[in-house]
Write a protein that holds these residues in place. Structure first.
Motif, PDB file in Angstrom:
ATOM      1  N   LEU A  22       0.821  -1.211   0.000  1.00  0.00           N
ATOM      2  CA  LEU A  22       0.000   0.000   0.000  1.00  0.00           C
ATOM      3  C   LEU A  22       0.855   1.261   0.000  1.00  0.00           C
ATOM      4  N   GLY A  23       2.150   1.095  -0.200  1.00  0.00           N
ATOM      5  CA  GLY A  23       3.016   2.252  -0.322  1.00  0.00           C
ATOM      6  C   GLY A  23       3.464   2.832   1.001  1.00  0.00           C
ATOM      7  N   GLY A  24       3.393   2.100   2.050  1.00  0.00           N
ATOM      8  CA  GLY A  24       3.857   2.596   3.341  1.00  0.00           C
ATOM      9  C   GLY A  24       2.755   2.616   4.366  1.00  0.00           C
ATOM     10  N   PRO A  25       3.051   3.121   5.550  1.00  0.00           N
ATOM     11  CA  PRO A  25       2.033   3.146   6.600  1.00  0.00           C
ATOM     12  C   PRO A  25       0.876   4.075   6.234  1.00  0.00           C
ATOM     13  N   VAL A  26      -0.312   3.686   6.634  1.00  0.00           N
ATOM     14  CA  VAL A  26      -1.508   4.501   6.411  1.00  0.00           C
ATOM     15  C   VAL A  26      -1.814   5.213   7.723  1.00  0.00           C
ATOM     16  N   THR A  27      -1.914   6.531   7.655  1.00  0.00           N
ATOM     17  CA  THR A  27      -2.151   7.322   8.860  1.00  0.00           C
ATOM     18  C   THR A  27      -3.641   7.583   9.059  1.00  0.00           C
ATOM     19  N   GLY A  28      -3.975   8.031  10.227  1.00  0.00           N
ATOM     20  CA  GLY A  28      -5.353   8.419  10.512  1.00  0.00           C
ATOM     21  C   GLY A  28      -5.830   9.514   9.577  1.00  0.00           C
ATOM     22  N   GLU A  29      -4.953  10.435   9.247  1.00  0.00           N
ATOM     23  CA  GLU A  29      -5.304  11.512   8.318  1.00  0.00           C
ATOM     24  C   GLU A  29      -5.579  10.959   6.923  1.00  0.00           C
ATOM     25  N   ASP A  30      -4.804   9.954   6.499  1.00  0.00           N
ATOM     26  CA  ASP A  30      -5.047   9.303   5.201  1.00  0.00           C
ATOM     27  C   ASP A  30      -6.452   8.707   5.164  1.00  0.00           C
ATOM     28  N   ILE A  31      -6.843   8.060   6.238  1.00  0.00           N
ATOM     29  CA  ILE A  31      -8.157   7.427   6.316  1.00  0.00           C
ATOM     30  C   ILE A  31      -9.258   8.479   6.311  1.00  0.00           C
ATOM     31  N   ARG A  32      -9.096   9.539   7.123  1.00  0.00           N
ATOM     32  CA  ARG A  32     -10.085  10.621   7.153  1.00  0.00           C
ATOM     33  C   ARG A  32     -10.226  11.265   5.787  1.00  0.00           C
ATOM     34  N   SER A  33      -9.120  11.520   5.127  1.00  0.00           N
ATOM     35  CA  SER A  33      -9.145  12.149   3.812  1.00  0.00           C
ATOM     36  C   SER A  33      -9.851  11.263   2.787  1.00  0.00           C
ATOM     37  N   ALA A  34      -9.547   9.975   2.802  1.00  0.00           N
ATOM     38  CA  ALA A  34     -10.186   9.043   1.862  1.00  0.00           C
ATOM     39  C   ALA A  34     -11.682   8.958   2.125  1.00  0.00           C
ATOM     40  N   ALA A  35     -12.073   8.907   3.396  1.00  0.00           N
ATOM     41  CA  ALA A  35     -13.494   8.834   3.734  1.00  0.00           C
ATOM     42  C   ALA A  35     -14.211  10.113   3.309  1.00  0.00           C
ATOM     43  N   ASN A  36     -13.608  11.265   3.556  1.00  0.00           N
ATOM     44  CA  ASN A  36     -14.219  12.533   3.152  1.00  0.00           C
ATOM     45  C   ASN A  36     -14.332  12.642   1.642  1.00  0.00           C
ATOM     46  N   ASP A  37     -13.280  12.239   0.923  1.00  0.00           N
ATOM     47  CA  ASP A  37     -13.314  12.274  -0.543  1.00  0.00           C
ATOM     48  C   ASP A  37     -14.418  11.368  -1.076  1.00  0.00           C
ATOM     49  N   SER A  38     -14.546  10.181  -0.498  1.00  0.00           N
ATOM     50  CA  SER A  38     -15.580   9.240  -0.923  1.00  0.00           C
ATOM     51  C   SER A  38     -16.973   9.793  -0.650  1.00  0.00           C
ATOM     52  N   HIS A  39     -17.147  10.400   0.521  1.00  0.00           N
ATOM     53  CA  HIS A  39     -18.442  10.994   0.868  1.00  0.00           C
ATOM     54  C   HIS A  39     -18.790  12.122  -0.091  1.00  0.00           C
ATOM     55  N   ASP A  40     -17.821  12.986  -0.372  1.00  0.00           N
ATOM     56  CA  ASP A  40     -18.065  14.105  -1.285  1.00  0.00           C
ATOM     57  C   ASP A  40     -18.429  13.607  -2.684  1.00  0.00           C
ATOM     58  N   ALA A  41     -17.740  12.565  -3.157  1.00  0.00           N
ATOM     59  CA  ALA A  41     -18.036  12.004  -4.481  1.00  0.00           C
ATOM     60  C   ALA A  41     -19.449  11.429  -4.508  1.00  0.00           C
ATOM     61  N   ARG A  42     -19.844  10.764  -3.431  1.00  0.00           N
ATOM     62  CA  ARG A  42     -21.186  10.190  -3.357  1.00  0.00           C
ATOM     63  C   ARG A  42     -22.241  11.293  -3.360  1.00  0.00           C
ATOM     64  N   GLU A  43     -21.995  12.355  -2.630  1.00  0.00           N
ATOM     65  CA  GLU A  43     -22.930  13.480  -2.606  1.00  0.00           C
ATOM     66  C   GLU A  43     -23.085  14.093  -3.996  1.00  0.00           C
ATOM     67  N   ARG A  44     -21.971  14.251  -4.698  1.00  0.00           N
ATOM     68  CA  ARG A  44     -22.030  14.803  -6.068  1.00  0.00           C
ATOM     69  C   ARG A  44     -22.827  13.868  -6.970  1.00  0.00           C
ATOM     70  N   ARG A  45     -22.576  12.563  -6.845  1.00  0.00           N
ATOM     71  CA  ARG A  45     -23.241  11.570  -7.678  1.00  0.00           C
ATOM     72  C   ARG A  45     -24.742  11.554  -7.406  1.00  0.00           C
ATOM     73  N   ASN A  46     -25.154  11.738  -6.163  1.00  0.00           N
ATOM     74  CA  ASN A  46     -26.570  11.688  -5.794  1.00  0.00           C
ATOM     75  C   ASN A  46     -27.242  13.056  -5.824  1.00  0.00           C
ATOM     76  N   GLY A  47     -26.531  14.058  -6.251  1.00  0.00           N
ATOM     77  CA  GLY A  47     -27.115  15.392  -6.345  1.00  0.00           C
ATOM     78  C   GLY A  47     -27.571  15.941  -5.004  1.00  0.00           C
ATOM     79  N   GLY A  48     -26.890  15.538  -3.919  1.00  0.00           N
ATOM     80  CA  GLY A  48     -27.246  16.019  -2.597  1.00  0.00           C
ATOM     81  C   GLY A  48     -28.378  15.254  -1.945  1.00  0.00           C
ATOM     82  N   ARG A  49     -28.961  14.275  -2.677  1.00  0.00           N
ATOM     83  CA  ARG A  49     -30.044  13.461  -2.101  1.00  0.00           C
ATOM     84  C   ARG A  49     -29.430  12.309  -1.322  1.00  0.00           C
ATOM     85  N   ALA A  50     -30.049  11.959  -0.224  1.00  0.00           N
ATOM     86  CA  ALA A  50     -29.611  10.790   0.542  1.00  0.00           C
ATOM     87  C   ALA A  50     -29.890   9.531  -0.262  1.00  0.00           C
ATOM     88  N   ALA A  51     -29.007   8.562  -0.152  1.00  0.00           N
ATOM     89  CA  ALA A  51     -29.216   7.309  -0.880  1.00  0.00           C
ATOM     90  C   ALA A  51     -29.413   6.171   0.066  1.00  0.00           C
TER      91      ALA A  51
END
Length: 89
Positions: free
Chosen positions: A60-89
């Protein structure tokens, strides 16, 4: 995909949640139910062979930090929101 009719018993509270979600998303209740069936079927799928053997590893290219996990989760959430047009899925 060919659809096949079946009967399912559900709690009133679950049916209310499905009705609300369908109205909010602008889709049929049947579509919500089909998606739920599909997701649970995939979640319980059993593969004949393991994805990786005990000898295989992933770099995985080295140790994964808590910040890496938070950033990935936030990016995924933002992408999902864009995909759903702000509607809950």
């Amino acid at each position: 995909m060919a659809l096949k009719r079946t009967n399912v018993y559900a709690d009133d509270s679950d049916l209310s949640l499905i009705k609300e979600a369908a109205a909010r998303l602008g889709v049929s209740e049947a579509e919500i139910i089909r998606e739920g069936i599909h997701r649970i079927a995939l979640a319980h799928r059993v593969w004949n062979e393991p994805f990786v053997t005990d000898e295989e590893t992933f770099d995985l290219g080295g140790p994964v930090t808590g910040e890496d996990i938070r950033s990935a989760a936030n990016d995924s959430h933002d992408a999902r929101e864009r995909r759903n047009g702000g509607r809950a899925a």
